[in-house]
Write an enzyme that holds these catalytic residues in place. Sequence first.
Site, short mmCIF file in Angstrom:
data_model
loop_
_atom_site.label_atom_id
_atom_site.label_comp_id
_atom_site.label_asym_id
_atom_site.label_seq_id
_atom_site.Cartn_x
_atom_site.Cartn_y
_atom_site.Cartn_z
N GLU A 239 42.01 54.33 14.76
CA GLU A 239 41.09 54.80 13.73
C GLU A 239 41.77 55.86 12.87
O GLU A 239 41.46 56.00 11.69
CB GLU A 239 39.82 55.38 14.36
CG GLU A 239 38.77 55.77 13.36
CD GLU A 239 37.39 55.95 13.97
OE1 GLU A 239 36.71 56.91 13.59
OE2 GLU A 239 37.01 55.15 14.83
N ARG B 13 33.65 50.66 10.08
CA ARG B 13 34.87 51.40 9.78
C ARG B 13 35.70 50.77 8.67
O ARG B 13 36.92 50.93 8.62
CB ARG B 13 35.73 51.56 11.05
CG ARG B 13 35.10 52.41 12.13
CD ARG B 13 34.97 53.86 11.70
NE ARG B 13 34.42 54.71 12.76
CZ ARG B 13 33.13 54.97 12.92
NH1 ARG B 13 32.24 54.46 12.07
NH2 ARG B 13 32.72 55.74 13.91
N SER C 201 38.17 60.50 16.79
CA SER C 201 38.41 59.33 17.63
C SER C 201 39.76 58.70 17.30
O SER C 201 40.08 58.46 16.13
CB SER C 201 37.31 58.29 17.42
OG SER C 201 36.05 58.80 17.80
#
Length: 306
Positions: free
Chosen positions: A279, A158, A209
């Site tokens: 996120e 990420r 998410s």
Amino acid sequence: MVEFFENYEIKKESTFKIGGKVKKVAFPSSVDELVQLLETNEYDIVLGNCSNVLFSSEYIDKNIIITKNIKDFSFNDNKLYVTCGVRGPVISNECKKRSITGFEFLVGFPGSFGGMICMNASAHNQAISDNFVSARIFDLTTNEIITVSKDEMCFDYRKSKLSNGKFIVLDAEFELKKGDSNQINEIMERNVEFRKTRQPSLTYGNAGSVFKNPENDSAGRLLDLCGLKGDKEGGAMIFENHANFILNYNNATSLDVITLMYKMYLNVKERYMIELKPEIKYIGSEKTEEYKLWKIITENMTAIQK
């Protein structure tokens, strides 16, 4: 031609379907137009399809660029050239037509390539970085266009070299592989079915998410063990099938969402001594109550008493 709007109602662009008015929004339709806008140094934020963003419901005193109209791409055998505004499912399906494998996981991703490269989007054992060759990026510090290789991108879970916000993706090149068309189709169908059964559709606004997975664990698993599925705050609700999603089920505000995120964060921290990291990105004023909660969540500060 670039389209400009002032006092723009930004929730029209957000997959969360939340957001107040923004001071100014620009929609370039080419990489050249995007570069010209960036060179003015008048814009605070660059976004793609706004699929992992929570905008404040209050007025946002910022100038924003949205790249969703920059949609050029081309194939040369197994090589792909793609601009920052192209959405993942478009390329996934184009690859299927050509029996090219490597981007099956993008069939259910609402995001665009600029953001997906920046965060190294991944799912189902595939990642953007797997087939990445190079990208042209705009350096906001020097106002220069530079080309970066895969090694220079420093891809990780990420994140990438671009995660610090100092660079903007313009376009990129990938080298994929030929595959079996039937197998590619089966993988894509499996991925679509997984998302249908495990993740919410965009019928109810959401931004994917909410929290990143901690190392060697799952944010959804931890939140589920805390018994948070179905919990509500105002018009926001934790998805009943997967605890790491928040739905805008009834005209939720940004404060509803962040208050619920704070509850999720605090439950996991107190029960498992793990501090989840968001996120999704938040865009709003530093003077709001929701921003105070956001700072606690993002900076791992001592939790306030509520």
